[in-house]
Scaffold this active site. Structure first.
Site, mmCIF file in Angstrom:
data_model
loop_
_atom_site.group_PDB
_atom_site.id
_atom_site.type_symbol
_atom_site.label_atom_id
_atom_site.label_comp_id
_atom_site.label_asym_id
_atom_site.label_seq_id
_atom_site.Cartn_x
_atom_site.Cartn_y
_atom_site.Cartn_z
ATOM 1 N N ASP A 149 0.869 -1.182 0.000
ATOM 2 C CA ASP A 149 0.000 0.000 0.000
ATOM 3 C C ASP A 149 0.908 1.235 0.000
ATOM 4 O O ASP A 149 2.135 1.149 0.097
ATOM 5 C CB ASP A 149 -0.968 -0.007 1.182
ATOM 6 C CG ASP A 149 -2.195 0.867 0.882
ATOM 7 O OD1 ASP A 149 -2.135 1.675 -0.074
ATOM 8 O OD2 ASP A 149 -3.210 0.756 1.595
HETATM 9 C C1 BGC Z 1 -5.044 3.234 0.098
HETATM 10 C C2 BGC Z 1 -5.247 2.212 -1.000
HETATM 11 C C3 BGC Z 1 -5.090 2.857 -2.345
HETATM 12 C C4 BGC Z 1 -3.734 3.511 -2.431
HETATM 13 C C5 BGC Z 1 -3.447 4.148 -3.772
HETATM 14 C C6 BGC Z 1 -3.784 4.053 -0.107
HETATM 15 O O1 BGC Z 1 -3.724 5.116 0.761
HETATM 16 O O2 BGC Z 1 -5.003 2.577 1.340
HETATM 17 O O3 BGC Z 1 -6.507 1.614 -0.860
HETATM 18 O O4 BGC Z 1 -5.266 1.902 -3.353
HETATM 19 O O5 BGC Z 1 -3.661 4.515 -1.433
HETATM 20 O O6 BGC Z 1 -4.187 5.279 -3.982
#
Ligand code: BGC
Length: 723
Positions: free
Chosen positions: A270
């Site tokens: 993530d």
């Molecule tokens: C979130 C994810 C997301 C990623 C990319 C993160 O902060 O937890 O769900 O896909 O950002 O935007």
């Protein structure tokens, strides 16, 4: 590209280029064109132009023209002409926005989930997106967590069906057979592996601490269903699993994800989650973070550069880590190949297609139909609903005329049809009077004195035949990092509802929210309650369809509604205690209970009404060759044609460990004409009775209860014995 050519390409990469292939940055960092907007990570100055030109993937670059431009520049600069892979968060639609996933879960309609994902893929692929960070399959039990809106709810079985359907919608049905993602489709990414939904107190990014049995029985099944449907990518979660952050958790990623479940796709971290393992206190520095991520089997590091900065040194020192890097790069190249990027690095990015597809009539019609299925009617005293034509309708509250009804993560969506606009479209002749329709803000906070405005609203609506109170929470107060400790409506909204109810006219509470809110008092005061969630582009039209009876509501809750925040977590598939509350022993003191609140939720999982009275009869369990057939008869007793969601639950009466009081094992949506009776049947096997016994999923011999009904709390019961 043929495997042989891929191998040649792979062999031509330097160590540094391989590590850059494993690094994901937003495209503005690659092109240097816009401000470097990052929300974390360790991007301070260590990236050379050569690294940027060798980066493998990028996120959140949207629009056909921009994607083509970035790809063109990248291909011109990349020494091996390896295309970038463009990823984005397309969560519930791209331009045409569908209901938030929690609402979609309430439809219990997997085909609708598949269709909405397919439409989202068609729209976003035209804008250059090649992979979406969806579906989120995190099981949720705590409405204080803002991200419950991204989940399909509290049940592993329903979540699994929904996640698999969405994967098939995004990637296309053909992918499972051919391994090729056809035009108009995108690769999918299951997230957040694992158990992100169990953050303590619902505070985002907080500690997760689960027993292995709970992890395996409740939290893992939906990700596993997505893996079985062929999902191409998995994203690690921010939280710890057994005290180790998921992103560097080797038993979780190499063990459970890959070895046990056979996942052979790409693992991405993530957003800057790898760098954050330092703050978490499990890695001393970026070097250690890189080492542990490679050991755990991470393939792409999103928005931080631990692996890029320290990978070369680690590869030199440790052949195992060199092997890990090589495997990761091969997986990334294989994904690019499945997308056909070597032949067509732009895939479907096309401005003409964007114009043709975005918000086209067909997509909007699907969004309206699916939004209609996601609405849940929670109360309808005296059949206040459906509204009857010719009546004078009053609409009050911050969501009366609001377009801010798409919900969080609405990608490029820019506003939905408001409730009043929807009603005016359905009832062009009707007198619709509005009051206090300012958006949520100071008027509806708990500080500003709005007594005068409320009195004016009451005067204005006093002679209406029915009043709709359109209340809720701000869409930006849901989604990532939007945890709350107070789930009530704001004070001024509560006051407004209170006064409107005093007018002596029927009041319909319509709740716009990304989570179950605490609406006990208002639900008691109002004659009808409609849970509207955030329904997307066609919010108002879909609501008008349901309110006027054009569409008979069929949504069922995918997450229990608490009576009060103090009850949380409250979910239907809980275990029993040794001192359960029994209906004939209400007065007993030393049983599991609260002294100030019932144990039961306000509205449980699976609950929802329609305009039709449906009854269940004659539940039977018959033995079959490889299991059982459960049959139940469902009858429409009065009211219009409807769709009834028949639910099947089981309970293991005595086992070697405590079992949930109910577990969903089947559901289906059945169309019933007025007065029609139909038999619904489900096949059950031993696997449906199995649980994690500490080393494997096993069904233990003994007695089970089989339950069928229209809600988890309204079921017929029969027994089944496993010998
Ligand atoms: C979130 C994810 C997301 C990623 C990319 C993160 O902060 O937890 O769900 O896909 O950002 O935007």
């Amino acid at each position: 590209m043929k495997q042989k050519e891929l191998d040649i390409l792979f062999d031509s990469l330097t160590d540094r280029e391989k590590l850059a292939e494993m690094t994901q940055l937003i495209s503005s960092l690659l092109t240097g064109r816009e401000d470097k907007v990052t929300t974390g990570g360790s991007l301070e100055g260590s990236l050379s132009r050569a690294d940027l030109d060798s980066a493998g993937t990028t996120l959140n670059c949207l629009g056909a023209a921009e994607v083509r431009r970035v790809q063109e520049e990248h291909l011109a600069a990349n020494p091996h002409k390896i295309p970038l892979l463009f990823m984005a968060d397309v969560i519930h639609g791209y331009r045409t926005i569908f209901p938030i996933p929690l609402a979609m879960g309430c439809s219990f309609d997997c085909e609708a989930a598949r269709e909405s994902a397919e439409i989202a893929a068609r729209e976003c692929s035209a804008s250059g997106v090649q992979l979406t960070f969806s579906p989120m399959a995190d099981l949720v039990r705590d409405p204080r967590w803002g991200r419950v809106m991204e989940s399909t709810g509290e049940d592993p079985f329903l979540n699994g069906k929904m996640a698999a359907a969405m994967v098939r919608g995004y990637q296309g049905e053909e992918y499972e057979k051919t391994g090729v993602i056809e035009p108009g489709h995108v690769a999918a990414c299951i997230k957040h592996f694992a158990a992100y939904g169990a953050s303590e107190a619902g505070r985002d990014y907080n500690t997760v601490d689960l027993s292995e049995g709970v992890l395996r029985e409740y939290y893992l099944p939906a990700y596993q269903a997505a893996i079985r449907a062929g999902v191409c990518m998995a994203m690690t979660s921010f939280n710890t699993v057994d005290r180790v952050p998921a992103t560097v958790n080797r038993p979780l990623l190499r063990g459970i994800l890959r070895e046990e479940n056979g996942f052979d796709g790409v693992v991405i971290t993530d957003y800057s989650a790898l760098y954050e393992t330092i703050a978490h206190g499990v890695c001393a520095d970026k070097r250690e973070a890189a080492k542990r991520a490679l050991e755990a089997g991470v393939d792409i590091e999103m928005m931080s550069t631990c692996i890029l900065e320290h990978g070369e040194e680690l590869m030199r020192e440790n052949p195992e880590l060199r092997k890990a890097v090589d495997e990761s790069v091969r997986r990334i190249l294989a994904l690019k190949n499945a997308l056909g990027l070597f032949e067509n690095p732009y895939r479907d990015a096309d401005e003409a297609r964007e114009k043709e597809l975005h918000l086209c009539t067909e997509h909007r019609a699907a969004a309206r139909r699916i939004a209609g299925e996601s609405i849940v009617l929670l109360k309808n005293e005296g059949n206040v609903l459906p509204l009857r034509p010719g009546k004078k309708i009053g609409v009050a509250g911050p969501f009366a005329n609001s377009h801010a009804v798409l919900g969080s993560w609405a990608c490029t969506g820019d506003g939905g049809v408001s409730l009043v606009e929807g009603l005016r479209e359905r009832y062009p002749e009707a007198e619709i009077r509005t009051a206090m329709e300012e958006e949520l803000g100071s008027l509806f906070d708990g500080v500003t004195d709005v007594a005068d405005q409320i009195e004016e609203a009451c005067e204005r609506l006093a002679d209406c035949d029915v009043i709709l109170a359109a209340v809720g929470e701000n869409q930006n107060d849901t989604g990532e990092c939007s945890s709350k400790t107070d789930l009530r409506l704001t004070r001024n909204q509560r006051r407004m509802v209170d006064r409107l109810c005093g007018l002596g006219k029927p009041v319909v509470l319509i709740v716009f929210s990304g989570r179950p809110l605490e609406i006990r008092d208002q639900a008691e005061q109002c004659q009808a309650v409609v849970q509207a969630w955030f329904l997307g582009t066609e919010s108002g039209t879909a609501l008008a369809d349901v309110l006027t009876g054009e569409v008979n509501p069929s949504g069922r809750l995918s997450m229990s509604f608490p009576q009060t925040v103090g009850q949380i977590p409250v979910y239907y598939n809980h275990a029993n205690t040794g001192r359960p509350r029994q209906t004939n022993r209400q007065e007993e003191r030393f049983i599991t209970r609260f002294v100030d609140c019932p144990n039961e939720p306000l509205y449980p999982f699976g609950y929802g009404l329609s305009y039709t009275q449906v009854s269940y009869h004659d539940l039977r369990v018959e033995c079959e060759k490889d299991g059982w057939r459960v049959r139940v008869r469902v009858r429409s007793d009065s009211g219009p044609a409807c769709v009834e969601t028949v639910q099947l639950y089981v309970r293991d009466c005595a086992a070697s460990c405590v079992r949930p009081v109910q577990e969903l094992r089947g559901f289906c949506r059945v169309k019933l004409e007025p007065g029609e009776e139909r038999e619904v049947s489900f096949a059950m096997t031993k696997e449906d009775l199995a649980f994690w016994n500490g080393s494997a999923f096993t069904a233990e011999p003994g007695d089970f209860l089989v339950m069928a009904g229209g809600s988890s709390d309204r079921v017929l019961t029969a027994s089944l014995t496993l010998s």
